[in-house]
Design a protein around this motif. Structure first.
Motif, short mmCIF file in Angstrom:
data_model
loop_
_atom_site.label_atom_id
_atom_site.label_comp_id
_atom_site.label_asym_id
_atom_site.label_seq_id
_atom_site.Cartn_x
_atom_site.Cartn_y
_atom_site.Cartn_z
N UNK A 60 65.07 -53.81 30.39
CA UNK A 60 65.11 -53.52 28.96
C UNK A 60 64.88 -54.78 28.14
N UNK A 61 64.35 -54.58 26.95
CA UNK A 61 64.23 -55.64 25.95
C UNK A 61 65.23 -55.34 24.84
N UNK A 62 66.04 -56.34 24.48
CA UNK A 62 67.06 -56.18 23.45
C UNK A 62 66.85 -57.23 22.36
N UNK A 122 65.81 -60.14 27.69
CA UNK A 122 65.31 -59.16 28.65
C UNK A 122 66.32 -59.07 29.78
N UNK A 123 66.77 -57.86 30.07
CA UNK A 123 67.65 -57.63 31.21
C UNK A 123 66.87 -56.91 32.29
N UNK A 125 67.44 -62.93 30.57
CA UNK A 125 66.70 -64.07 30.06
C UNK A 125 66.72 -63.95 28.53
N UNK A 126 67.22 -64.97 27.83
CA UNK A 126 67.41 -64.82 26.40
C UNK A 126 67.04 -66.03 25.59
N UNK A 127 66.84 -65.79 24.29
CA UNK A 127 66.57 -66.84 23.32
C UNK A 127 67.30 -66.50 22.04
N UNK A 128 67.81 -67.50 21.32
CA UNK A 128 68.53 -67.24 20.08
C UNK A 128 68.16 -68.30 19.04
N UNK A 129 68.37 -67.93 17.78
CA UNK A 129 68.16 -68.84 16.67
C UNK A 129 69.18 -68.54 15.60
N UNK A 130 69.91 -69.55 15.13
CA UNK A 130 70.76 -69.37 13.97
C UNK A 130 70.38 -70.41 12.92
#
Length: 565
Positions: free
Chosen positions: A385-387, A356-357, A337-342
């Motif tokens: 894990x949290x990355x 989060x994996x 489950x992921x989120x990104x910002x550029x």
């Protein structure tokens, strides 16, 4: 319970493998030249061929405290002296692409190679090779020969279509190709893109400075992108082929241990390599992404969900107690489950992503044959894990020392949320590394994982344009370092996600007439070593180490020439 002696073997065999993937050097792209077939105005057909030659030499002398380890004999003695030629390789890559009216088409590419440095067989050290040879008959297996000596492969093979449904553009791609989500540049094993494609770790360690997305190997899949509104895009992916990562093989210059991974056939001269436990091709691996780019943000926000099978093995070797063989095993049905910002902040292009994996494979004790824990060697430790990854790219302004260029930095943090499965096999402080555990007596210096891990990656690449007529020059300097803790997951085959480990590369590159690339670079590694002990043959050797400590004496100089036609 059966337990393998690890007094002389590669202890703490955690894969630190943060990929040695450092952002691409801006000036070191292959020349864009192709042969165009002018057959019909509706068709655009091109054939690209890239030719490259690599000459590499070992610079550091052999470290006896590494070479005295019986499980490092094939690796260390293959190219044993400073000045030994470690690569004498020709690569040819061809790509045929065809597009009809810019909306439909296909792409097929193939690679072939020949490395004359690997014409000979497996090297023998001074100690009885039967203890831990990568090949008891002295010859490389077919897998190693194909990847190191002479071979070829189908790379891309896909068809695509760009369509319009009302006012909604939709693009579809089907076949074998790579897909890359998220914003990570270097930290491929902590990224949202992890597991979307297998990673060519042989290429990663042979060519530090290669961007992580360029280390991906294509896999069979379907990809759909829907431009729902001008500022909102939906991406869908379904994978119908499982491919594992490609590891540095035993008996080669940068092998991790003689008996690992896919190429070697025996362990300790007594145990044969069995069939790997891996996911079937159609195993429900899929992903969904949503990208939102409002004008007010001046950037893009992404949300992601993926389910995939881990392309990294639990450990370099698992043991099957029923037939006394060893093999690789891979975790299935990992969820992300992921989120990104550029977004640009001033003159700096910044990127951020967090994921989060769950049910992901964790650093697992190798070669534990305990029928009470895992009779067949099919499973390992798993957890959540949290990355978090953040990076920035800044263009260099002109100074008396350079005309232009770039500086790139990235920091990655991984935190263990929970160990959910096979806690007894988790190769970590407080778990299997505790007194009485499978890795009793080991600690961080032997690769035992910690609750948190932080690593950094830096690229400094000044450039000088038209130094001579038609010649641009740049001088990339890459550094990848572990600054806190040891990684928890299956990063296998590089340095950087274990405290004190460093990988670096310093080079100079010339682009001549936009057609020829020449690059000379030095690459080196350093990882902490454990105490020295006596080998079975009475010679001092390191009892283990954190990261790929066996590369501490593998510094090398490499000259690469490439062109396209």
């Amino acid at each position: 319970m059966k337990r393998f002696s690890k007094s002389w073997a590669y202890q703490g065999c955690h894969a630190p493998l943060v990929v040695l993937a450092i952002a691409a050097v801006a000036g070191f792209a292959h020349p864009a030249k192709a042969y165009t077939f002018n057959t019909n105005p509706d068709w655009d057909i091109e054939l690209d061929t890239n030719l490259s030659y690599t000459l590499g030499t070992r610079v550091q002398p052999m470290n006896k405290d590494i070479a005295n380890n019986p499980i490092q004999q094939n690796n260390e003695y293959k190219f044993p002296h400073s000045g030994s030629i470690i690569s004498n390789r020709v690569d040819v890559a061809s790509e045929l692409s065809a597009t009809y009216q810019n909306n439909y088409g296909f792409d097929v590419s193939v690679d072939g190679w020949k490395d004359f440095a690997y014409n000979g067989g497996v090297a023998k050290g001074p100690y009885p090779e039967s203890l831990a040879s990568s090949s008891p008959n002295g010859h490389y297996g077919a897998y190693t020969l194909n990847n190191y000596n002479v071979g070829g492969e189908l790379v891309n093979a896909f068809a695509f279509a760009n369509m319009q449904f009302g006012n909604v553009p939709v693009s579809v791609k089907v076949g074998r190709f790579t897909e890359y989500w998220g914003n990570a540049l270097f930290s491929g094993f902590q990224a949202i893109s992890y597991g979307q494609s297998p990673i060519d770790i042989i290429k990663a360690v042979d060519a530090p400075g290669t961007e992580v997305k360029d280390l991906f190997m294509p896999r069979g899949q379907v990809s759909v992108h829907i431009q729902a509104t001008p500022d909102f895009t939906i991406g869908l992916q379904y994978q119908f082929e499982f491919r594992p990562n490609r590891f540095p093989e035993g008996g080669t210059y940068l092998g991790v241990a003689d008996a690992f991974f896919n190429g070697p056939t025996t362990l300790e001269g007594a145990y044969k390599r069995g069939s790997d436990y891996r996911a079937p091709d159609n195993d429900g691996s899929f992903g969904i992404e949503a990208l939102y780019s409002p004008a007010a943000l001046n950037g893009t926000v992404g949300l992601y969900f993926r389910q995939f099978d881990d392309p990294s093995a639990y450990s370099p070797a698992e043991f099957n107690f029923t037939n006394m063989t060893y093999h690789l095993a891979y975790a299935r049905h990992v969820r992300l489950y992921g989120i990104s910002l550029d977004k640009n902040i001033g003159t700096v292009a910044t990127d951020f992503e967090a994921s989060v994996r769950t049910n992901t494979g964790l650093n697992t004790v190798p070669l534990v044959a305990d029928p009470a824990v895992d009779l067949l060697g099919h499973d390992g430790a798993r957890g959540d894990t949290l990355n978090v990854v953040a990076n920035g790219i800044q263009a260099l302004t002109p100074t008396p020392f350079w005309q232009t260029g770039q500086i790139v930095g990235e920091i990655a943090w991984t935190h263990l949320l929970a160990v959910t499965h096979n806690r007894a096999l988790y190769n970590a402080v407080g778990y299997a590394c505790s007194p009485g555990g499978y890795s009793a007596g080991q600690g961080m210096v032997n690769g035992c994982s910690t609750p948190d891990e932080v690593n950094i990656n830096l690229l400094f690449d000044p450039q000088w344009l038209q130094v001579f007529p038609g010649v641009d020059i740049d001088a990339p300097i890459d550094v990848n370092a572990g600054i806190h803790g040891n990684g928890q997951t299956l990063a296998l085959g590089g340095t950087g996600d274990q405290a004190g480990s460093v990988a670096y590369s310093v080079g100079v590159h010339a682009l001549i007439r936009q057609l020829y690339n020449i690059k000379l670079s030095y690459s080196g590694w350093h990882s902490p070593t454990a105490k020295k002990v006596l080998s079975p043959f009475g010679q001092y050797m390191y009892s283990g180490g954190s990261g790929e400590y066996m590369w501490n004496d593998k510094g090398n100089l490499e000259l690469v020439f490439s062109t396209a036609f």
